[in-house]
Design a protein around this motif. Structure first.
Motif, short mmCIF file in Angstrom:
data_model
loop_
_atom_site.label_atom_id
_atom_site.label_comp_id
_atom_site.label_asym_id
_atom_site.label_seq_id
_atom_site.Cartn_x
_atom_site.Cartn_y
_atom_site.Cartn_z
N UNK A 1 10.29 -58.17 -62.14
CA UNK A 1 9.52 -57.00 -61.73
C UNK A 1 8.09 -57.41 -61.36
N UNK A 2 7.47 -58.26 -62.17
CA UNK A 2 6.10 -58.71 -61.90
C UNK A 2 6.05 -59.58 -60.64
N UNK A 3 7.05 -60.48 -60.48
CA UNK A 3 7.07 -61.35 -59.29
C UNK A 3 7.15 -60.53 -58.02
N UNK B 1 4.97 -68.46 -48.29
CA UNK B 1 5.88 -68.43 -49.43
C UNK B 1 7.33 -68.40 -48.97
N UNK B 2 7.62 -67.61 -47.92
CA UNK B 2 8.99 -67.53 -47.41
C UNK B 2 9.47 -68.89 -46.92
N UNK C 1 4.41 -58.10 -53.11
CA UNK C 1 4.00 -56.94 -52.32
C UNK C 1 2.50 -56.94 -52.04
N UNK C 2 1.72 -57.58 -52.92
CA UNK C 2 0.25 -57.58 -52.77
C UNK C 2 -0.25 -58.75 -51.93
#
Length: 224
Positions: free
Chosen positions: A170-172, A187-188, A177-178
């Motif tokens: 959930x945190x990741x 990152x992708x 999103x930010x």
């Protein structure tokens, strides 16, 4: 509630093995595979029944977790759920891993420990200890607050050290999103390659962080 005897053949093998560990071995003590098999001479797959106790928070170390142990030695480190009590023999995780499952997980995770990146049989830095890979059960906090137990390949060191950890999906996802657009694309790319390279400055930062205080002062002085 008083515990039954491990010799009670009306109990299932897993319950009897748990009671044998408590009554005959004792927490913190060593035992051998031969001692286990001699205690249950007419029982098939007694080793597997003992391994199933790990699903109930029992900790039984082998040479994979404790290099000081011999190949046939094991240590009864911690007693978990009293599986001989009514209703407590059901696996907390509910995940059974077959040899086929293990092979598929190793392929999926690239035959590498997902925590430290070491491969099977590779030596840990600064030691003569070789890694062994196995399936670990990891608790994951999902979006919405619920938790799920998922499987991951880890080496023996990371698997033991991470038993009490909870991954926070959930945190990741919230942090992704930010991210600004360019960092999301970067990152992708790392995720597609399942790797990332580090710049010389980043490698030097990692080396700097390992230095004693006087040496860190010398590095800072060199940059001024």
């Amino acid at each position: 509630m008083s515990a039954p005897s491990w010799k009670d053949e009306k109990l299932g093998t897993k319950k009897r093995v748990a009671l044998w560990l408590v009554e005959e071995v004792g927490v913190g003590e060593l035992f051998t595979k031969n001692q286990l098999r001699e205690a249950f001479p007419d029982t098939s797959q007694v080793d597997r029944r003992m391994r199933e106790l790990r699903d109930h928070e029992w900790r039984i170390d082998t040479s994979r977790e404790d290099p000081s142990l011999g190949s046939h030695e094991q240590r009864f480190v911690r007693q978990g759920t009293s599986v001989w009590e009514p209703g407590k023999a059901t696996s907390r995780h509910g995940i059974k891993v077959t040899a086929t499952d293990r092979h598929a997980l190793l392929l999926r995770d690239g035959h590498k420990c997902r925590s430290c990146g070491i491969g099977p049989g590779e030596q840990y830095v600064g030691t003569y200890v070789a890694s062994q890979l196995d399936v670990a059960r990891r608790t994951v906090r999902m979006p919405g607050g619920k938790t799920s137990v998922q499987l991951v390949i880890e080496c023996n060191r990371c698997r033991v050290g991470g038993r009490e950890l909870t991954a926070d999906l959930d945190d990741v996802l919230a942090r992704i999103d930010r991210l600004p657009v360019y960092e999301r694309k970067m990152l992708a790319g790392w995720l597609d390659r399942d790797s990332r390279s580090f710049s010389e400055a980043e490698d030097l930062w990692a080396a700097y962080r390992t230095l004693p205080g006087d040496s860190r002062d010398a590095v800072r002085a060199a940059l001024n």
